[in-house]
Design a protein around this motif. Structure first.
Motif, PDB file in Angstrom:
ATOM      1  N   THR A  68      -5.861  -3.663  12.126  1.00  0.00           N
ATOM      2  CA  THR A  68      -7.127  -3.599  13.009  1.00  0.00           C
ATOM      3  C   THR A  68      -7.020  -2.375  13.766  1.00  0.00           C
ATOM      4  N   SER A  69      -6.199  -1.437  13.971  1.00  0.00           N
ATOM      5  CA  SER A  69      -6.295  -0.276  14.670  1.00  0.00           C
ATOM      6  C   SER A  69      -4.952   0.597  14.012  1.00  0.00           C
ATOM      7  N   GLY A  70      -5.065   2.033  14.685  1.00  0.00           N
ATOM      8  CA  GLY A  70      -4.161   2.771  14.415  1.00  0.00           C
ATOM      9  C   GLY A  70      -3.901   3.171  13.025  1.00  0.00           C
ATOM     10  N   ALA A  71      -2.504   3.782  13.003  1.00  0.00           N
ATOM     11  CA  ALA A  71      -2.200   4.475  11.751  1.00  0.00           C
ATOM     12  C   ALA A  71      -1.784   3.314  10.742  1.00  0.00           C
ATOM     13  N   LEU A  72      -2.256   3.305   9.586  1.00  0.00           N
ATOM     14  CA  LEU A  72      -1.587   2.040   8.598  1.00  0.00           C
ATOM     15  C   LEU A  72      -0.205   2.080   8.096  1.00  0.00           C
ATOM     16  N   THR A  73       0.631   1.282   8.618  1.00  0.00           N
ATOM     17  CA  THR A  73       1.961   1.100   8.522  1.00  0.00           C
ATOM     18  C   THR A  73       2.375   0.685   6.928  1.00  0.00           C
ATOM     19  N   HIS A  74       3.643   1.086   6.850  1.00  0.00           N
ATOM     20  CA  HIS A  74       4.141   0.630   5.376  1.00  0.00           C
ATOM     21  C   HIS A  74       4.090  -0.577   5.270  1.00  0.00           C
ATOM     22  N   ARG A  75       4.506  -1.345   6.393  1.00  0.00           N
ATOM     23  CA  ARG A  75       4.497  -2.842   6.244  1.00  0.00           C
ATOM     24  C   ARG A  75       3.076  -3.477   6.003  1.00  0.00           C
ATOM     25  N   THR A  76       2.266  -2.942   6.620  1.00  0.00           N
ATOM     26  CA  THR A  76       0.831  -3.370   5.985  1.00  0.00           C
ATOM     27  C   THR A  76       0.314  -3.235   4.585  1.00  0.00           C
ATOM     28  N   VAL A  77       0.840  -1.936   4.333  1.00  0.00           N
ATOM     29  CA  VAL A  77       0.504  -1.722   2.798  1.00  0.00           C
ATOM     30  C   VAL A  77       1.501  -2.907   1.845  1.00  0.00           C
ATOM     31  N   SER A  78       2.638  -2.971   2.188  1.00  0.00           N
ATOM     32  CA  SER A  78       3.413  -4.172   1.508  1.00  0.00           C
ATOM     33  C   SER A  78       2.586  -5.394   1.563  1.00  0.00           C
ATOM     34  N   ILE A  79       2.002  -5.896   2.699  1.00  0.00           N
ATOM     35  CA  ILE A  79       1.553  -7.178   2.611  1.00  0.00           C
ATOM     36  C   ILE A  79       0.083  -6.875   1.912  1.00  0.00           C
ATOM     37  N   MET A  80      -0.627  -5.964   1.763  1.00  0.00           N
ATOM     38  CA  MET A  80      -1.830  -5.936   0.847  1.00  0.00           C
ATOM     39  C   MET A  80      -1.471  -5.994  -0.639  1.00  0.00           C
ATOM     40  N   ALA A  81      -0.106  -5.399  -0.693  1.00  0.00           N
ATOM     41  CA  ALA A  81       0.165  -5.511  -2.354  1.00  0.00           C
ATOM     42  C   ALA A  81       0.615  -7.191  -2.441  1.00  0.00           C
ATOM     43  N   GLU A  82       1.306  -7.629  -1.523  1.00  0.00           N
ATOM     44  CA  GLU A  82       1.641  -9.143  -1.502  1.00  0.00           C
ATOM     45  C   GLU A  82       0.632 -10.087  -1.842  1.00  0.00           C
ATOM     46  N   GLN A  83      -0.230  -9.675  -1.014  1.00  0.00           N
ATOM     47  CA  GLN A  83      -1.820 -10.385  -1.217  1.00  0.00           C
ATOM     48  C   GLN A  83      -2.417 -10.356  -2.775  1.00  0.00           C
ATOM     49  N   LEU A  84      -2.054  -9.284  -3.262  1.00  0.00           N
ATOM     50  CA  LEU A  84      -2.642  -9.157  -4.739  1.00  0.00           C
ATOM     51  C   LEU A  84      -1.562  -9.512  -5.941  1.00  0.00           C
ATOM     52  N   GLY A  85      -0.555 -10.038  -5.381  1.00  0.00           N
ATOM     53  CA  GLY A  85       0.663 -10.724  -6.128  1.00  0.00           C
ATOM     54  C   GLY A  85       1.500  -9.623  -6.661  1.00  0.00           C
ATOM     55  N   PHE A  86       1.615  -8.633  -5.769  1.00  0.00           N
ATOM     56  CA  PHE A  86       2.666  -7.383  -6.221  1.00  0.00           C
ATOM     57  C   PHE A  86       3.749  -7.037  -5.022  1.00  0.00           C
ATOM     58  N   GLU A  87       4.842  -6.554  -5.662  1.00  0.00           N
ATOM     59  CA  GLU A  87       5.926  -6.453  -4.812  1.00  0.00           C
ATOM     60  C   GLU A  87       6.108  -4.751  -4.857  1.00  0.00           C
ATOM     61  N   LEU A  88       6.261  -4.279  -3.668  1.00  0.00           N
ATOM     62  CA  LEU A  88       6.591  -2.515  -3.760  1.00  0.00           C
ATOM     63  C   LEU A  88       8.121  -2.489  -3.877  1.00  0.00           C
TER      64      LEU A  88
END
Length: 485
Positions: free
Chosen positions: A177-197
């Motif tokens: 929603t706001s603030g700096a994008l965290t590594h955790r959120t990036v990981s969630i975005m990857a998971e929603q595409l079916g990928f693991e970082l």
């Protein structure tokens, strides 16, 4: 005759013909004998078997009945045997644009042409295609492609609305929603595409990341590498290839376009449009626009913040600007301008690699004692006066500077507008900063012999391959090592 959109391609007709011939021969029927059974001349069947005529469905049904099979079997896309597969692949190769450009007559396939001979010719075609894909561009073609891409982006104010919207949807879906994008959120975005970082220590030196599409993995350098923003950006870029539906690049221009789009997507995620525009609008209202504030608000690098401004300031605030990354020797490494700043160009219109004026802040900032803060300057040029802000930095390959600037009239919105630093540039007039003053020229002309430093990069060939510079052998060995882990 069916509509054009419903007609089969030449290769589909070839496969159909091969399947009909295969079943006819299995039934020990001649063309004339099968023709008599289905009510057409043998010569008409010959045209069908050679892929030169498309049969009506009623005739296909009659042929299927006569040879003891069904229509579905006849229209299957699979060649009926190895010989048919070879002939179809050869026809595909000889109908390619690459082969037609050679102006060589295609080989006619006859019964006397052995399978081994056809396979050898196909091997030559495969090697021709491989070499063509490796030699993706000459340096001149690459520079022209890069220049054309820069001009297209300038015409669009460096703004890509579709990618902006895509990024905001993906961020919302991941709960950001706001603030700096965290590594955790990036990981969630990857998971929603079916990928693991996955962070590994043995990525090939020629790669920044590797995506294992089959097993749903994105491999990145270790998380301990300094500059976490880089890891977030690399992961987002890898995801962008999938989200944007990129295929293997067909030429260098396609490769550059894809690279621009994945970089743009990553920037949109790290500095989302809605929040960024609100921040910039408030800063302009306060007459306090500053790259360093924009950088710190979103937790990115100075360069990323400056480049992101080029995406948003013109499209949303109506402000034209320029962005420069310049190396320690004065060479332009990255550039964007839509404000008319006069920049050096070669005969192809390329700016990258050219040496900027010594009077520009992008170069004079290297001489400053205090490099931890932004350096502000007005520069009078043949195209008018420009204000700019420059920040210097260093890396393993040497120093660099990041500059963001605007025409004089827009300086009033920026912090640092009150600076008294002012320079005059008359470039491209060589007397500005390239030609020695008359007295020095008269004194030293013909009396000095410098030993030039050879820039070895000028002898380096342009990286080859569909993904230029990437070593496929190293990549596949890496994937083999990690496939079962």
């Amino acid at each position: 005759m069916p509509p054009a959109s419903d007609q089969k391609t030449g290769l589909e007709l070839k496969t159909l013909g091969h399947r009909i011939r295969h079943h006819r021969i299995q039934k020990d029927l001649t063309l004339d004998e099968l023709g008599a059974l289905v009510g057409v001349a043998g010569s008409q069947l010959s045209l069908i078997e050679n892929g030169k005529r498309e049969p009506k469905l009623s005739l296909l049904q009659a042929i299927a009945d006569a040879v003891g099979t069904n229509v579905t079997d006849l229209i299957s896309g699979e060649p009926p045997n190895q010989r048919a597969a070879l002939e179809i692949e050869l026809e595909r190769a000889q109908s390619s644009q690459l082969f037609r450009q050679l102006g060589i007559a295609p080989v006619k396939v006859s019964k006397g042409l052995s399978d081994e001979t056809i396979a050898s010719i196909i091997g030559l075609h495969r090697e021709l295609q491989r070499r063509e894909s490796e030699a993706i561009a000459t340096p001149e073609e690459a520079r022209r492609a890069n220049t054309e891409l820069r001009l297209r982006q300038r015409a669009a104010d460096n703004h890509l609305p579709a990618i902006e919207e895509l990024a905001e949807r993906q961020l919302k879906a991941a709960g950001h929603t706001s603030g700096a994008l965290t590594h955790r959120t990036v990981s969630i975005m990857a998971e929603q595409l079916g990928f693991e970082l996955l962070y590994v220590n043995d990525l090939p030196a020629s790669t920044r990341s590797i995506t294992d599409i089959e097993n749903g993995r994105i491999y990145l350098p270790p998380a301990s590498i300094p500059g976490g923003h880089g890891l977030r950006s690399m992961a987002l870029q890898a995801m962008a290839h999938r989200l944007l539906g990129h295929e293997r690049p067909t030429d260098y221009a396609d490769f550059l376009q894809q690279r621009l789009e994945i970089n743009y997507y990553a920037a949109c995620c790290l500095i989302p449009q809605t929040a960024a525009v609100a921040f910039l609008e408030q800063a302009r209202k306060d007459r306090n626009l500053a790259v360093e504030d924009f950088r710190d608000a979103f937790g990115v690098t100075h360069e990323a913040a400056g480049m992101r401004m080029t995406n948003l300031l013109t499209a949303h605030l109506g402000m034209r600007l320029h962005f420069l990354r310049v190396g320690g020797e004065g060479q332009v490494e990255r550039v964007y301008e839509n404000d008319g700043l006069p920049l050096p160009e070669d005969v192809t219109g390329a700016i990258e690699g050219q040496i900027v004026c010594r009077r520009f802040s992008a170069r004079s900032a290297f001489e400053q004692q205090n490099r931890t803060t932004e350096h502000y300057q007005y520069t009078d040029t043949p195209a008018g006066t420009f204000w700019c802000s420059t920040q210097t930095g260093s890396r393993s390959t040497g120093e660099f500077s990041i500059t963001v600037g605007v025409p004089f009239d827009d300086a009033k919105w920026w912090r640092g507008r009150e600076t008294s630093a002012r320079a005059v540039s008359t470039c491209p007039d060589e007397s500005c900063c390239r030609r020695p003053p008359g007295a020095a020229d008269s004194r030293w002309r013909g009396k000095a012999w410098p030993s030039a430093r050879v820039h070895t990069h000028i002898f380096s060939p342009l990286p080859r391959g569909a993904f230029p510079g990437v070593d496929d052998l190293e990549v596949f060995e890496f994937l083999e090592r990690h496939a079962d882990s």
